[in-house]
Motif scaffolding. Sequence first.
Motif, PDB file in Angstrom:
ATOM      1  N   SER A 139       0.823  -1.210   0.000  1.00  0.00           N
ATOM      2  CA  SER A 139       0.000   0.000   0.000  1.00  0.00           C
ATOM      3  C   SER A 139       0.858   1.261   0.000  1.00  0.00           C
ATOM      4  O   SER A 139       0.353   2.355  -0.209  1.00  0.00           O
ATOM      5  N   GLY A 140       2.132   1.096   0.276  1.00  0.00           N
ATOM      6  CA  GLY A 140       3.040   2.234   0.251  1.00  0.00           C
ATOM      7  C   GLY A 140       3.640   2.581   1.597  1.00  0.00           C
ATOM      8  O   GLY A 140       4.477   3.461   1.720  1.00  0.00           O
ATOM      9  N   LEU A 141       3.204   1.886   2.651  1.00  0.00           N
ATOM     10  CA  LEU A 141       3.752   2.145   3.985  1.00  0.00           C
ATOM     11  C   LEU A 141       4.970   1.248   4.175  1.00  0.00           C
ATOM     12  O   LEU A 141       4.841   0.057   4.466  1.00  0.00           O
ATOM     13  N   LYS A 142       6.147   1.815   3.996  1.00  0.00           N
ATOM     14  CA  LYS A 142       7.352   0.985   3.986  1.00  0.00           C
ATOM     15  C   LYS A 142       7.871   0.736   5.401  1.00  0.00           C
ATOM     16  O   LYS A 142       8.254  -0.353   5.756  1.00  0.00           O
ATOM     17  N   ASP A 143       7.887   1.788   6.184  1.00  0.00           N
ATOM     18  CA  ASP A 143       8.508   1.684   7.504  1.00  0.00           C
ATOM     19  C   ASP A 143       7.443   1.761   8.564  1.00  0.00           C
ATOM     20  O   ASP A 143       6.932   2.828   8.840  1.00  0.00           O
ATOM     21  N   VAL A 144       7.071   0.650   9.136  1.00  0.00           N
ATOM     22  CA  VAL A 144       6.040   0.707  10.163  1.00  0.00           C
ATOM     23  C   VAL A 144       6.539  -0.010  11.398  1.00  0.00           C
ATOM     24  O   VAL A 144       7.062  -1.118  11.325  1.00  0.00           O
ATOM     25  N   PRO A 145       6.457   0.659  12.563  1.00  0.00           N
ATOM     26  CA  PRO A 145       6.925   0.013  13.796  1.00  0.00           C
ATOM     27  C   PRO A 145       6.074  -1.213  14.138  1.00  0.00           C
ATOM     28  O   PRO A 145       4.852  -1.162  14.066  1.00  0.00           O
ATOM     29  N   VAL A 146       6.743  -2.300  14.479  1.00  0.00           N
ATOM     30  CA  VAL A 146       6.068  -3.563  14.784  1.00  0.00           C
ATOM     31  C   VAL A 146       6.363  -3.946  16.232  1.00  0.00           C
ATOM     32  O   VAL A 146       7.438  -3.660  16.745  1.00  0.00           O
ATOM     33  N   MET A 147       5.391  -4.545  16.900  1.00  0.00           N
ATOM     34  CA  MET A 147       5.634  -5.150  18.216  1.00  0.00           C
ATOM     35  C   MET A 147       5.103  -6.572  18.194  1.00  0.00           C
ATOM     36  O   MET A 147       4.063  -6.836  17.583  1.00  0.00           O
ATOM     37  N   THR A 148       5.828  -7.481  18.815  1.00  0.00           N
ATOM     38  CA  THR A 148       5.356  -8.866  18.882  1.00  0.00           C
ATOM     39  C   THR A 148       5.392  -9.366  20.320  1.00  0.00           C
ATOM     40  O   THR A 148       6.058  -8.794  21.184  1.00  0.00           O
ATOM     41  N   GLY A 149       4.641 -10.435  20.541  1.00  0.00           N
ATOM     42  CA  GLY A 149       4.623 -11.088  21.849  1.00  0.00           C
ATOM     43  C   GLY A 149       4.241 -12.542  21.661  1.00  0.00           C
ATOM     44  O   GLY A 149       3.985 -12.986  20.534  1.00  0.00           O
ATOM     45  N   ASP A 150       4.192 -13.291  22.770  1.00  0.00           N
ATOM     46  CA  ASP A 150       3.845 -14.708  22.674  1.00  0.00           C
ATOM     47  C   ASP A 150       3.161 -15.152  23.961  1.00  0.00           C
ATOM     48  O   ASP A 150       3.814 -15.332  24.992  1.00  0.00           O
ATOM     49  N   VAL A 151       1.845 -15.284  23.902  1.00  0.00           N
ATOM     50  CA  VAL A 151       1.069 -15.651  25.095  1.00  0.00           C
ATOM     51  C   VAL A 151       1.421 -17.074  25.534  1.00  0.00           C
ATOM     52  O   VAL A 151       1.505 -17.375  26.730  1.00  0.00           O
ATOM     53  N   ALA A 152       1.654 -17.969  24.556  1.00  0.00           N
ATOM     54  CA  ALA A 152       1.983 -19.361  24.892  1.00  0.00           C
ATOM     55  C   ALA A 152       3.306 -19.455  25.651  1.00  0.00           C
ATOM     56  O   ALA A 152       3.470 -20.315  26.533  1.00  0.00           O
ATOM     57  N   LEU A 153       4.236 -18.579  25.326  1.00  0.00           N
ATOM     58  CA  LEU A 153       5.519 -18.598  26.028  1.00  0.00           C
ATOM     59  C   LEU A 153       5.324 -18.215  27.497  1.00  0.00           C
ATOM     60  O   LEU A 153       5.914 -18.825  28.395  1.00  0.00           O
ATOM     61  N   PHE A 154       4.454 -17.231  27.741  1.00  0.00           N
ATOM     62  CA  PHE A 154       4.130 -16.855  29.127  1.00  0.00           C
ATOM     63  C   PHE A 154       3.510 -18.047  29.857  1.00  0.00           C
ATOM     64  O   PHE A 154       3.876 -18.350  30.998  1.00  0.00           O
ATOM     65  N   HIS A 155       2.578 -18.735  29.206  1.00  0.00           N
ATOM     66  CA  HIS A 155       1.956 -19.912  29.829  1.00  0.00           C
ATOM     67  C   HIS A 155       3.016 -20.966  30.151  1.00  0.00           C
ATOM     68  O   HIS A 155       2.982 -21.586  31.226  1.00  0.00           O
ATOM     69  N   ALA A 156       3.960 -21.165  29.230  1.00  0.00           N
ATOM     70  CA  ALA A 156       5.006 -22.165  29.464  1.00  0.00           C
ATOM     71  C   ALA A 156       5.887 -21.774  30.649  1.00  0.00           C
ATOM     72  O   ALA A 156       6.293 -22.627  31.450  1.00  0.00           O
ATOM     73  N   VAL A 157       6.158 -20.473  30.768  1.00  0.00           N
ATOM     74  CA  VAL A 157       6.965 -19.997  31.902  1.00  0.00           C
ATOM     75  C   VAL A 157       6.218 -20.274  33.208  1.00  0.00           C
ATOM     76  O   VAL A 157       6.794 -20.783  34.178  1.00  0.00           O
ATOM     77  N   LEU A 158       4.912 -19.969  33.228  1.00  0.00           N
ATOM     78  CA  LEU A 158       4.114 -20.250  34.441  1.00  0.00           C
ATOM     79  C   LEU A 158       4.141 -21.734  34.771  1.00  0.00           C
ATOM     80  O   LEU A 158       4.300 -22.132  35.934  1.00  0.00           O
TER      81      LEU A 158
END
Lengths: 358, 237
Positions: A139-158
């Motif tokens: 669409s033309g938006l080249k630089d967009v800030p991204v954030m990621t996470g992982d709920v399953a990883l939190f569950h595994a830590v618990l």
Amino acid sequence: MSGLARRGSDYRRLVELSESLLGGFEQAGYERIDPPMLHDAAHVGLGGQTLLDLTYLMGNGLALRSDFTVPVYLLHAERGRDAGTPRYCYSGPVFRRSAPGDDRPTEYLQLGIEYFGSLRREAADVRIFANILAALHRSGLKDVPVMTGDVALFHAVLDALDMSDRIRARLRGLFWRPEQLRAQITRMQTPIAVPDTLAGPDIEAKLHDTLTIQGKRSPAEVAELLTARANDMLPANTAQTLLAYLDITGPIGQVPELVRALLGDRIDDALARFEDRLSELCHRLGPEALDTPFRADFGRRHEYYDGFVFEMAHAGQVIAAGGRYDRLSQQVGAADWPAIGGMIRPQILLSALDEVAK
Amino acid sequence: MTALKLGLPSKGRLQQDAINWFSKADITVARTGSDREYAGQVTGLDGIELVLLSASEIPRELAAGRIHLGVTGEDLIQEKLADWAQITPAVAHMGFGFADLIVAVPDSWADVTTLRDLDDAAAQFHANHGHRLRIATKYHNLVRGFLSTQGVADFEIVDSQGATEGTIKNQTAEAIADITSSGATLTANHLRILTDGEILKSQATLFAARNAHWSDANRATFATLCGRLDLPVPALT
């Protein structure tokens, strides 16, 4: 411009942008569908408190959709099991109640994709993430800030850390509110004494003797919580590890190393899946994708998520987002259809494009 | 020339207290016709027309600008109007109609004295009963906003337009959020206010409507009224 463009040149551009995004998804193999705007209100709570508070309940057992996840799932479920590995794309308005003083729009467009299937989930995670990212780029938006996470990883830590099942369940539920989660981790290390008037062997009987009992929440539940808070503590070293885990923030490629430094080899299964996802990311988007930011406490507050989650935002406004929701099908329809989806808000995307062009 | 429209509650204690309050400015409000007829007359200051309305409709009429001034509770204004401070600036707190909007739970919940405890109990209740802890109230927006900023989740609001204290005994709700002045009704129903459960302190207040059409004559009347009551005239645009 977060309001609706309904006529004139802004509307024209919005239609063109939406059609071109949808066309791209159809070319990539997503079947275009049109989920209903109203759905069974019983499913609204699956999205958690945030979505519940935002959803218009119509008062006749129906809710006006506040996002597409549940409506798309319900449409998919109607097709039954022989649907192969279905991928869908869709576009339409969603409706959000706004709190007093909140000037966010109560109606806006969402356009997205959902992918059902249990094969190679990590590859599917990356496919959806990459498809959404590619759509923004096209669409033309080249630089967009991204954030990621992982709920399953939190569950595994618990699961890997020492604590009672009661505390584990409570902390799982608190993940969506990072501030309260941290406060509870601190609070749960210190016992709260049972009030003197009730202390002793049979709290429940004393409640019956001294107070007027009414309502659906029983004295047994009151006694259970009093007893648990007096006796069932979160071990201090567990609390410390948990808080350190929640503070993890950095390039997604470094996450396994950071988590191993905290937990050793105790969550190797979850990390193996995480690393599979990293290789897929690298394979599909190149090694620089391993620099994508990750935050351990990031979950987007949509409580049906239980795996990989992502969000693209511009100037504090979410342009696109998505995540894995494997258990939703079990909660809604006793089926087992692991799924991941992602969506774009074309109106926000358009205003971001305008700002970038300036 | 259109008179300045003053909206007063159509009946009850609130109306009588408001009439007494205006008499301090030598403004006499008299009901005309029978007690049951919703009409009245203002004397002592020219150019004011009385509009009698249900207290709960006054916020809407102010927002729409169909009345210039209105007397109602801050609780109703804040519940019903999103940007109330922009739309209807307060002219004066009137010193009556005191009511606190509070969160209360059954007294038998010995484990719940604060909002944090309520959050614990709500999570436990949701897990045990398969539905969220229900909070009965007519102040949906204020309660939802308060609880979410205070970090309480796992609840749902159920509507209750009256006899809210009874909803717990009837098992249509587990907790309530309602207005109270003395707390006597709560105590009589074996309910207890959470120590940090005060959402809003409210009293009867005179509000001005920015959206109303303010002619020069209306402004002059309003300025005279404020002058007699020693009140600063709020900005109307």
